[in-house]
Enzyme design. Structure first.
Site, short mmCIF file in Angstrom:
data_model
loop_
_atom_site.label_atom_id
_atom_site.label_comp_id
_atom_site.label_asym_id
_atom_site.label_seq_id
_atom_site.Cartn_x
_atom_site.Cartn_y
_atom_site.Cartn_z
N GLY A 1 6.99 0.97 7.63
CA GLY A 1 7.01 0.03 8.75
C GLY A 1 5.89 -0.97 8.61
CB CYS A 2 3.99 -2.79 11.18
SG CYS A 2 2.60 -3.91 11.31
CG PHE A 3 1.28 -4.40 6.02
CD1 PHE A 3 0.76 -5.12 7.09
CD2 PHE A 3 1.80 -5.11 4.95
CE1 PHE A 3 0.77 -6.51 7.10
CE2 PHE A 3 1.80 -6.50 4.94
CZ PHE A 3 1.29 -7.20 6.02
#
Length: 172
Positions: free
Chosen positions: A11-13
């Protein structure tokens, strides 16, 4: 000191950096992009699904202090491994969960760990996280690096759904 590299997409880093950075033996955690077909992609290109890249973190670690196996085990607790189409509020192939492996040993560890997670019964749905051969990793723009430190309020807001799910799922 023997160093090794691990690359995980979950997902979002922004939400993947802090849990790894806090572990002893971690030398660096870099947010970036991998798995795509465009050289030197930008965040705007990746976000608009123009490159085929996935947001990921590149972790350089001292394997005499922390093992790849322990990083894979931590990775599972940071993701919803039953969701192949993104993670939490972040949707799309650029947010898909992937363990990128560099060699046969990493592949063996990742596959065995995935099988153990599936057999554990912790999830009602199948574990769909991909295990793929690593491709070129492109570091993200500077403003993404260490985002949780630079923007703690934005980070807390953007990671709330993730944290709520993970706390509920892994405290069973």
């Amino acid at each position: 000191m023997a160093t090794e590299r691990a690359i995980f997409a979950g997902g979002c880093f922004w939400c993947m950096v802090q849990p790894f950075e806090e572990r002893e033996g971690i030398l660096s955690v870099i947010s970036g992009y991998t798995g795509g077909n465009v050289e030197n992609p930008t965040y705007e290109q990746v976000k608009k699904h123009l490159t085929g890249h996935t947001e990921a973190v590149e972790i350089i670690f001292d394997n005499s202090k922390i093992t790849y196996q322990s990083l894979v085990e931590l990775y599972w607790t940071l993701t919803d491994p039953t969701d192949a189409f993104g993670q939490f509020e972040d949707r799309g192939d650029n947010y898909r969960p992937v363990i990128f492996v560099e060699n046969e040993e990493q592949e063996k560890i990742a596959k065995e760990s995935k099988a153990q997670l599936q057999a554990s019964g912790n999830f009602d749905s199948p574990i769909v996280t991909s295990i793929e051969t690593v491709q070129k990793f492109w570091p993200a723009e500077d403003y993404h690096q260490g985002f949780y430190k630079k923007n703690p309020e934005d980070y807390a807001q953007s990671s709330k759904i993730r944290h709520d799910f993970l706390e509920k799922q892994w405290k069973k």
